[in-house]
Design a protein around this motif. Sequence first.
Motif, mmCIF file in Angstrom:
data_model
loop_
_atom_site.group_PDB
_atom_site.id
_atom_site.type_symbol
_atom_site.label_atom_id
_atom_site.label_comp_id
_atom_site.label_asym_id
_atom_site.label_seq_id
_atom_site.Cartn_x
_atom_site.Cartn_y
_atom_site.Cartn_z
ATOM 1 N N ALA A 337 24.682 -22.575 39.062
ATOM 2 C CA ALA A 337 24.237 -22.899 37.699
ATOM 3 C C ALA A 337 23.501 -24.230 37.615
ATOM 4 O O ALA A 337 23.166 -24.671 36.513
ATOM 5 C CB ALA A 337 25.451 -22.913 36.765
ATOM 6 N N GLY A 338 23.245 -24.859 38.747
ATOM 7 C CA GLY A 338 22.649 -26.200 38.729
ATOM 8 C C GLY A 338 21.386 -26.303 37.895
ATOM 9 O O GLY A 338 21.267 -27.171 37.019
ATOM 10 N N ALA A 339 20.436 -25.388 38.143
ATOM 11 C CA ALA A 339 19.148 -25.447 37.443
ATOM 12 C C ALA A 339 19.330 -25.196 35.941
ATOM 13 O O ALA A 339 18.736 -25.895 35.102
ATOM 14 C CB ALA A 339 18.178 -24.433 38.037
ATOM 15 N N ALA A 340 20.179 -24.217 35.619
ATOM 16 C CA ALA A 340 20.398 -23.875 34.207
ATOM 17 C C ALA A 340 21.077 -25.034 33.466
ATOM 18 O O ALA A 340 20.710 -25.361 32.333
ATOM 19 C CB ALA A 340 21.242 -22.606 34.094
ATOM 20 N N MET A 341 22.054 -25.646 34.100
ATOM 21 C CA MET A 341 22.733 -26.791 33.477
ATOM 22 C C MET A 341 21.756 -27.954 33.262
ATOM 23 O O MET A 341 21.795 -28.626 32.237
ATOM 24 C CB MET A 341 23.916 -27.245 34.334
ATOM 25 C CG MET A 341 25.107 -26.307 34.286
ATOM 26 S SD MET A 341 26.426 -26.904 35.392
ATOM 27 C CE MET A 341 27.649 -25.620 35.177
ATOM 28 N N GLY A 342 20.901 -28.155 34.239
ATOM 29 C CA GLY A 342 19.890 -29.202 34.117
ATOM 30 C C GLY A 342 18.953 -28.941 32.954
ATOM 31 O O GLY A 342 18.595 -29.857 32.192
ATOM 32 N N ALA A 343 18.569 -27.657 32.789
ATOM 33 C CA ALA A 343 17.672 -27.290 31.690
ATOM 34 C C ALA A 343 18.340 -27.547 30.336
ATOM 35 O O ALA A 343 17.697 -28.030 29.394
ATOM 36 C CB ALA A 343 17.264 -25.824 31.820
ATOM 37 N N VAL A 344 19.638 -27.229 30.246
ATOM 38 C CA VAL A 344 20.367 -27.446 28.989
ATOM 39 C C VAL A 344 20.524 -28.943 28.699
ATOM 40 O O VAL A 344 20.356 -29.395 27.560
ATOM 41 C CB VAL A 344 21.738 -26.729 29.006
ATOM 42 C CG1 VAL A 344 22.592 -27.138 27.807
ATOM 43 C CG2 VAL A 344 21.536 -25.215 29.008
ATOM 44 N N ALA A 345 20.822 -29.720 29.735
ATOM 45 C CA ALA A 345 20.951 -31.172 29.552
ATOM 46 C C ALA A 345 19.628 -31.773 29.075
ATOM 47 O O ALA A 345 19.599 -32.615 28.156
ATOM 48 C CB ALA A 345 21.395 -31.826 30.854
ATOM 49 N N SER A 346 18.519 -31.302 29.655
ATOM 50 C CA SER A 346 17.197 -31.783 29.229
ATOM 51 C C SER A 346 16.911 -31.371 27.793
ATOM 52 O O SER A 346 16.324 -32.134 27.015
ATOM 53 C CB SER A 346 16.101 -31.207 30.135
ATOM 54 O OG SER A 346 16.316 -31.608 31.461
ATOM 55 N N LEU A 347 17.314 -30.149 27.444
ATOM 56 C CA LEU A 347 17.130 -29.649 26.066
ATOM 57 C C LEU A 347 17.845 -30.565 25.068
ATOM 58 O O LEU A 347 17.267 -30.966 24.052
ATOM 59 C CB LEU A 347 17.680 -28.220 25.965
ATOM 60 C CG LEU A 347 17.898 -27.666 24.547
ATOM 61 C CD1 LEU A 347 16.580 -27.345 23.872
ATOM 62 C CD2 LEU A 347 18.779 -26.421 24.578
ATOM 63 N N ARG A 348 19.100 -30.905 25.361
ATOM 64 C CA ARG A 348 19.872 -31.756 24.439
ATOM 65 C C ARG A 348 19.193 -33.111 24.250
ATOM 66 O O ARG A 348 19.122 -33.625 23.125
ATOM 67 C CB ARG A 348 21.290 -31.964 24.976
ATOM 68 C CG ARG A 348 22.139 -30.701 24.901
ATOM 69 C CD ARG A 348 23.530 -30.961 25.452
ATOM 70 N NE ARG A 348 24.326 -29.747 25.474
ATOM 71 C CZ ARG A 348 25.566 -29.678 25.953
ATOM 72 N NH1 ARG A 348 26.137 -30.764 26.440
ATOM 73 N NH2 ARG A 348 26.238 -28.546 25.940
ATOM 74 N N GLN A 349 18.717 -33.679 25.342
ATOM 75 C CA GLN A 349 18.024 -34.976 25.241
ATOM 76 C C GLN A 349 16.739 -34.840 24.438
ATOM 77 O O GLN A 349 16.425 -35.675 23.601
ATOM 78 C CB GLN A 349 17.705 -35.508 26.645
ATOM 79 C CG GLN A 349 18.931 -36.036 27.371
ATOM 80 C CD GLN A 349 18.611 -36.447 28.809
ATOM 81 O OE1 GLN A 349 17.851 -35.776 29.506
ATOM 82 N NE2 GLN A 349 19.189 -37.548 29.250
ATOM 83 N N ALA A 350 16.002 -33.749 24.669
ATOM 84 C CA ALA A 350 14.727 -33.537 23.980
ATOM 85 C C ALA A 350 14.935 -33.366 22.471
ATOM 86 O O ALA A 350 14.133 -33.846 21.670
ATOM 87 C CB ALA A 350 14.019 -32.314 24.559
ATOM 88 N N VAL A 351 16.037 -32.686 22.091
ATOM 89 C CA VAL A 351 16.324 -32.501 20.659
ATOM 90 C C VAL A 351 16.527 -33.854 19.987
ATOM 91 O O VAL A 351 15.942 -34.143 18.940
ATOM 92 C CB VAL A 351 17.552 -31.580 20.452
ATOM 93 C CG1 VAL A 351 18.032 -31.642 19.009
ATOM 94 C CG2 VAL A 351 17.211 -30.137 20.824
ATOM 95 N N LYS A 352 17.328 -34.702 20.612
ATOM 96 C CA LYS A 352 17.571 -36.034 20.020
ATOM 97 C C LYS A 352 16.299 -36.880 20.015
ATOM 98 O O LYS A 352 16.024 -37.610 19.063
ATOM 99 C CB LYS A 352 18.681 -36.761 20.782
ATOM 100 C CG LYS A 352 20.057 -36.201 20.474
ATOM 101 C CD LYS A 352 21.178 -37.225 20.644
ATOM 102 C CE LYS A 352 22.453 -36.687 20.009
ATOM 103 N NZ LYS A 352 23.608 -37.576 20.170
ATOM 104 N N ALA A 353 15.517 -36.770 21.074
ATOM 105 C CA ALA A 353 14.294 -37.575 21.177
ATOM 106 C C ALA A 353 13.227 -37.133 20.178
ATOM 107 O O ALA A 353 12.336 -37.900 19.833
ATOM 108 C CB ALA A 353 13.743 -37.485 22.594
ATOM 109 N N SER A 354 13.347 -35.868 19.701
ATOM 110 C CA SER A 354 12.306 -35.344 18.806
ATOM 111 C C SER A 354 12.591 -35.624 17.326
ATOM 112 O O SER A 354 11.834 -35.207 16.466
ATOM 113 C CB SER A 354 12.145 -33.826 19.015
ATOM 114 O OG SER A 354 13.325 -33.150 18.609
ATOM 115 N N HIS A 355 13.700 -36.326 17.012
ATOM 116 C CA HIS A 355 14.014 -36.627 15.611
ATOM 117 C C HIS A 355 12.922 -37.460 14.955
ATOM 118 O O HIS A 355 12.463 -38.451 15.531
ATOM 119 C CB HIS A 355 15.323 -37.443 15.507
ATOM 120 C CG HIS A 355 16.565 -36.649 15.769
ATOM 121 N ND1 HIS A 355 16.612 -35.284 15.674
ATOM 122 C CD2 HIS A 355 17.829 -37.043 16.103
ATOM 123 C CE1 HIS A 355 17.843 -34.872 15.953
ATOM 124 N NE2 HIS A 355 18.597 -35.918 16.224
#
Length: 535
Positions: A337-355
């Motif tokens: 699940a390494g790649a998928a977990m990385g994608a989700v972690a990046s998603l969470r950061q991107a959501v906060k950064a896009s405020h």
Amino acid sequence: MHNSSLTGGQALVRLLANYGVDTVFGIPGVHTLELYRGLPGSGIRHVLTRHEQGAGFMADGYARVSGKPGVCFVITGPGVTNAATAIGQAYADSIPMLVISSVNHTASLGKGWGCLHETQDQRAMTAPITAFSAVALSAEDLPGLIARAYAVFDSERPRPVHISVPLDVLAAPVARDWSNEVVRRPGRGVPASSVLDQAAGKLAGARRPMIIAGGGALAAGQELQQLSTRLAAPLFTSVAGKGLLPPDAPLNAGSSLCVEPGWQLIAEADVILAVGTEMADTDFWRERLQLNGELLRVDIDPRKFNDFYPCAVALQGDARQTVAALLERLPQTSRDAGAAMGAVASLRQAVKASHGPLQAIHQAILDRVAAELPANAFISTDMTQLAYTGNYVYASRAPRSWLHPTGYGTLGYGLPAGIGGMFATDDRPGLVLVGDGGFLYTAQELATAVEELERPLVVLLWNNDALGQIRDDMLGLDIEPIGVLPRNPDFIGLARAFGCSVAQPHSLDDLQRELRSGFARNGVTLIELKHACAR
């Protein structure tokens, strides 16, 4: 009691109790007196609301938190039309609700005699916003109609049902006592084996599978968690499905399909499994989600398979049982699940950064809420900008913990739905997130809350002295803002008049302290947060 001395109204209330109804919301009127004759001794608690719309929204909130149908009693005519907005909201969000109303004497129906509360055709008013709307022309019709309602709740797509009972049918003695005749349907079942095999084959062969789960999947949390882990598939939810994975689950992509980072991630999936979700534009905040992969859909409603998002495999059945059947057919070993977990972690950061600036303020408020919200509390929200941000940034700890009027999108939902949710369990505290505009639609239900509640209910009123979203939309379309800056009352004085505890914090630290105090207090607390104080 001798059978013949039981009236239609009394027998109906007893029948509801035998179906497990423990609470009804309503306002007695001259046209529902015979229903109320049946309540004493029935074991059903009656909650007096201050408007029939409030009764409907409370029944909706009760259903969303408990998973059981919410029930309300309303009078003919104006009672039904007042409740219609709440019925429409429950229809849009697939919420089980049973609306029992009176209707004029059988002999007068459709004749236009000008009877009290008369409508030309009451059934026609609720038919488009219910699974079905029916008139019981005799007391003998009632057990069949209630059984049919529970068939919708238990076996089909759950939606509101409206049963109108003429005054003479409510008042007349029943010929036989049918109040124990409970009929439960066998449930929702699973798709055919060949279809399950086909879907499992596609999931097993997927390189980047992803899952979208909605309000129809609330009972399938454990199975979805196993499936997400085994496939190494990021799991998105709709707003109705919030809380299906724990907030810290590394594959929990949250309700982010309504913002750019979420849209970008789902576009990378080669196979998408959608479970119990309508996939509506109100779920995604855009006309069409960019899905580049094959879509597999699990749904109880066959009309969903060829609508806006036609699917490669249609799995008609119960969400929990169907996901369990897919798990049985998939390899037991979990993928890397390494790649998928990385994608989700990046998603969470991107959501906060896009405020934007406003979303950053909302995030700061919601962080304080998360810090003080009791572990088992639920949140009921209105149509307000604070909740729109919360829909995708607030991590719910469990299903049935974030209530939002998604599809119909009615103002005034948050407060009464939150009150209704308080009756769904004996121990869960509640928080209401509401804006100044929506609060005034149903503010009178504070009277019900103060009268009935002995557990903490905190109402967080976000007051920006504006219909903020509409003002912003007007400005964005180069329309001169009109009607978006209302003159508001003294909300603290108003809440105090109802008997609430009140607070008006002047900073985020103040807010956090007042939230803590509110959740420590048995009763209703209104916290008015001015826009300027949250900066």
